[in-house]
Write a protein that holds these residues in place. Structure first.
Motif: not given
Length: 217
Positions: A17-19, A131-138, A142-148
């Protein structure tokens, strides 16, 4: 030779998923792989005894796990940050992972889950899981729209994670160093652990942690 199943990053990225909030992980019917990074002495003890412990590991501190390999790479600088040079792939029981998710309380107030900030703070103080949702990364950082997702454990839950739910520990520092070198030439040849969207076994757990239903089961 790592026990993890690897796959080309580019092929995986095209189907992830992209985001949105999604748990990306390597898992099977019984287990889930999570990652932690430590100084080499702690990692050696864990790999030798197949569980965390030893004189340098503290059960008195919050311990964070990440099921997403690339999020661990971002946090550890691909195994180059001080005291994060050794990356562990820890395989835990899937039932244990879901139990950790079920006990998790967001580190910040979530209006949809709690009627008031006071109610949330009370749950936060009582819970052994953050629990934390943070920006996923390339892979480049580089940060992505998807959350990790990342999950912090303490107290009884940390003990259960180590003593009851861990079924195997692998020091994957050599793999990390190898792929860090590949990344220096670009992502075309990069291989990372094969990961799919993970869906908790209980829909209520999924709702409470905030995973995106569109990720599938």
């Amino acid at each position: 030779m790592t026990k993890l199943e690897l796959a080309p990053y580019a092929a995986q990225a095209s189907r992830w998923p992209a985001a949105g909030r999604h748990i990306l992980a390597q898992f099977d019917a019984e287990t889930v792989v999570v990652y932690q990074a430590y100084r080499r002495s702690i990692a050696r003890h864990a790999a030798l005894h197949q569980r965390l412990g030893g004189p340098e590991f503290s059960f008195g501190r919050m311990s964070w796990i990440k099921p997403n390999f690339l999020w661990m790479m971002y946090r550890s600088g691909w195994g180059t940050k001080p005291d994060q040079e050794a990356v562990l792939a820890i395989r835990i029981r899937r039932a244990g992972f879901d139990a950790i998710l079920a006990a998790a309380v967001p580190s910040s107030f979530a209006p949809g889950l709690y009627p008031s900030q006071e109610a949330w703070r009370g749950e936060l103080q009582r819970s052994d899981v953050r629990l934390q949702w943070d920006p996923d990364h390339h892979p480049s950082g580089a940060p992505l729209a998807r959350r990790a997702i990342q999950l912090g454990m303490r107290g009884v839950m940390l003990r259960r994670f180590v003593e009851e739910w861990t079924v195997g520990v692998e020091d994957i520092s050599e793999l990390v160093a190898e792929q860090r070198g590949v990344l220096g030439q670009g992502v075309e040849g990069l291989e990372t652990p094969r990961e799919e969207v993970y869906w908790p076994g209980d829909a209520e757990i999924a709702r409470r942690v905030g995973v995106e239903a569109s990720g599938g089961r």
